[in-house]
Design an enzyme around this catalytic site. Structure first.
Site, PDB file in Angstrom:
ATOM      1  N   ASP A 164     -19.350 -49.510 -81.467  1.00  0.00           N
ATOM      2  CA  ASP A 164     -19.045 -49.902 -80.091  1.00  0.00           C
ATOM      3  C   ASP A 164     -18.348 -48.705 -79.450  1.00  0.00           C
ATOM      4  O   ASP A 164     -17.986 -47.736 -80.126  1.00  0.00           O
ATOM      5  CB  ASP A 164     -18.112 -51.129 -80.074  1.00  0.00           C
ATOM      6  CG  ASP A 164     -17.713 -51.556 -78.669  1.00  0.00           C
ATOM      7  OD1 ASP A 164     -18.593 -51.577 -77.779  1.00  0.00           O
ATOM      8  OD2 ASP A 164     -16.524 -51.842 -78.418  1.00  0.00           O
ATOM      9  N   SER A 165     -18.138 -48.811 -78.129  1.00  0.00           N
ATOM     10  CA  SER A 165     -17.408 -47.744 -77.445  1.00  0.00           C
ATOM     11  C   SER A 165     -15.925 -47.777 -77.790  1.00  0.00           C
ATOM     12  O   SER A 165     -15.224 -46.802 -77.530  1.00  0.00           O
ATOM     13  CB  SER A 165     -17.557 -47.921 -75.934  1.00  0.00           C
ATOM     14  OG  SER A 165     -17.001 -49.173 -75.569  1.00  0.00           O
ATOM     15  N   CYS A 181     -22.262 -53.409 -78.957  1.00  0.00           N
ATOM     16  CA  CYS A 181     -21.893 -53.018 -77.598  1.00  0.00           C
ATOM     17  C   CYS A 181     -23.092 -53.339 -76.720  1.00  0.00           C
ATOM     18  O   CYS A 181     -24.190 -52.816 -76.939  1.00  0.00           O
ATOM     19  CB  CYS A 181     -21.595 -51.522 -77.566  1.00  0.00           C
ATOM     20  SG  CYS A 181     -21.333 -50.857 -75.920  1.00  0.00           S
ATOM     21  N   GLU A 220      -8.710 -52.572 -73.410  1.00  0.00           N
ATOM     22  CA  GLU A 220      -8.332 -51.398 -74.218  1.00  0.00           C
ATOM     23  C   GLU A 220      -6.844 -51.066 -74.045  1.00  0.00           C
ATOM     24  O   GLU A 220      -6.230 -50.468 -74.910  1.00  0.00           O
ATOM     25  CB  GLU A 220      -9.195 -50.174 -73.857  1.00  0.00           C
ATOM     26  CG  GLU A 220     -10.673 -50.310 -74.199  1.00  0.00           C
ATOM     27  CD  GLU A 220     -11.001 -50.079 -75.688  1.00  0.00           C
ATOM     28  OE1 GLU A 220     -10.150 -49.566 -76.412  1.00  0.00           O
ATOM     29  OE2 GLU A 220     -12.118 -50.448 -76.097  1.00  0.00           O
ATOM     30  N   CYS A 232     -20.375 -58.683 -73.070  1.00  0.00           N
ATOM     31  CA  CYS A 232     -19.627 -57.476 -73.433  1.00  0.00           C
ATOM     32  C   CYS A 232     -18.749 -57.885 -74.602  1.00  0.00           C
ATOM     33  O   CYS A 232     -18.089 -58.931 -74.544  1.00  0.00           O
ATOM     34  CB  CYS A 232     -18.770 -57.003 -72.256  1.00  0.00           C
ATOM     35  SG  CYS A 232     -17.649 -55.644 -72.717  1.00  0.00           S
ATOM     36  N   HIS A 247     -16.048 -56.822 -75.590  1.00  0.00           N
ATOM     37  CA  HIS A 247     -14.604 -56.863 -75.321  1.00  0.00           C
ATOM     38  C   HIS A 247     -14.184 -58.241 -74.794  1.00  0.00           C
ATOM     39  O   HIS A 247     -13.013 -58.598 -74.900  1.00  0.00           O
ATOM     40  CB  HIS A 247     -14.221 -55.816 -74.263  1.00  0.00           C
ATOM     41  CG  HIS A 247     -14.159 -54.407 -74.766  1.00  0.00           C
ATOM     42  ND1 HIS A 247     -15.274 -53.707 -75.169  1.00  0.00           N
ATOM     43  CD2 HIS A 247     -13.097 -53.563 -74.939  1.00  0.00           C
ATOM     44  CE1 HIS A 247     -14.905 -52.480 -75.549  1.00  0.00           C
ATOM     45  NE2 HIS A 247     -13.598 -52.378 -75.419  1.00  0.00           N
TER      46      HIS A 247
HETATM   47  N1  DGL Z   1     -17.974 -53.572 -75.683  1.00  0.00           N
HETATM   48  C1  DGL Z   1     -18.852 -52.845 -74.804  1.00  0.00           C
HETATM   49  C2  DGL Z   1     -19.985 -53.748 -74.350  1.00  0.00           C
HETATM   50  O1  DGL Z   1     -20.276 -54.719 -75.017  1.00  0.00           O
HETATM   51  C3  DGL Z   1     -18.032 -52.233 -73.727  1.00  0.00           C
HETATM   52  C4  DGL Z   1     -18.714 -51.106 -73.078  1.00  0.00           C
HETATM   53  C5  DGL Z   1     -17.849 -50.124 -72.391  1.00  0.00           C
HETATM   54  O2  DGL Z   1     -17.286 -49.267 -73.075  1.00  0.00           O
HETATM   55  O3  DGL Z   1     -17.802 -50.162 -71.164  1.00  0.00           O
HETATM   56  O4  DGL Z   1     -20.641 -53.509 -73.355  1.00  0.00           O
END
Ligand code: DGL
Length: 262
Positions: A6-7, A69, A148, A180, A182
């Site tokens: 993931d990011s 992600c 974050e 997402c 997150h």
């Molecule tokens: N968890 C990522 C997703 O599902 C976040 C992406 C991001 O870094 O903007 O899209």
């Protein structure tokens, strides 16, 4: 090993769900914190990052990759699947399947990053799966940075969530996809603001259930990945201070984050 990327910390919600539903399958996790957020980048840039992340996980011994992600999945799933012979699964298909199955009135909401919403991937897949459904999408670009930062319980975050959900509230949706990884960390503040009758679909749980089905159906893959004595490892490409607390909170234990370059 199962590779997950993931990011940032969002994919840890997927890793946690996989640990709980598929115990004994060690993970290699990569959170590309040096480049987060992905959701505000172009598809070409997200594809390049996803390519590098996958290379890293394969070098570490991953035999199956989970793109944890949505932004990366929406931009790069096709490229990664055509480029590698390893199994690659992502968070989108399982969430779509669940939403199509549970929605009674066929009115489905999707929230995600700008990259995910602009890609139109959820509308397309939902319409393939349930042609009569109506899909209402909302980009929520501020939510990833707030998570974050560890601002999950802050008043400001609740106000922003309310504002983002407002356009969906009068659409009579009965299912909302958290598009997402997150956003499961915001589920407690999203649920009351969208309405308690709306079924909330958490893609982290759905992808873990999907992985379990794949492993149950493929004994060879199961045997290749099952290694209960090997510990999972968690890598990040940068270590901003809130990340340690967030990782511990998500897993409910102290998690060692190893810094790496990708
Ligand atoms: N968890 C990522 C997703 O599902 C976040 C992406 C991001 O870094 O903007 O899209």
């Amino acid at each position: 090993m199962i590779g997950i990327f993931d990011s940032g910390v969002g994919g840890m919600t997927v890793a946690r769900a996989v640990e709980q539903l598929c115990p004994g399958f060690p993970l290699i996790y990569l959170g590309d914190l040096a480049r987060t957020p992905y959701g505000s980048k172009s598809p070409a840039m997200i594809t390049e990052y996803s390519h590098r992340n996958t290379e890293f996980l394969l070098r570490q011994g991953a035999k199956l990759i989970i793109i944890a992600c949505n932004s990366a999945a929406s931009a790069a799933s096709g490229f990664l699947r055509s480029h590698y012979h390893q199994s690659i699964i992502d968070v989108i298909f399982p969430a779509v399947a669940k939403a199509a199955a549970v929605s009674l009135n066929g009115r489905i909401g999707v929230i995600g990053t700008r990259a995910t919403i602009n890609s139109g991937v959820y509308e397309q897949r939902l319409q393939e799966s349930r042609p009569e459904c109506r899909v209402y999408s909302q980009a929520c670009p501020l939510l990833v940075p707030l998570v974050e930062e560890g601002w999950m319980e802050r008043r400001e975050t609740k106000m922003i969530v309310k504002k983002y959900l407002h356009p969906l509230r009068d659409k009579q949706i009965d299912a909302l996809i958290l598009g997402c990884t997150h956003y499961p960390l915001l589920k407690k503040i999203i649920a009351p603001r969208i309405g308690c009758s709306v079924h909330i679909i958490d893609s982290s749980v759905e992808v873990a259930l999907h992985l379990k089905q794949i492993l149950d159906a493929d004994p060879d893959l199961r045997t290749a990945l099952y290694a209960p004595d090997i510990p999972s490892r968690f890598f990040v490409s940068d270590t901003p201070s809130p990340v340690h607390g967030l990782a511990d909170k998500i897993f409910g234990r102290t998690v060692l984050l190893e810094k790496t370059d990708v």
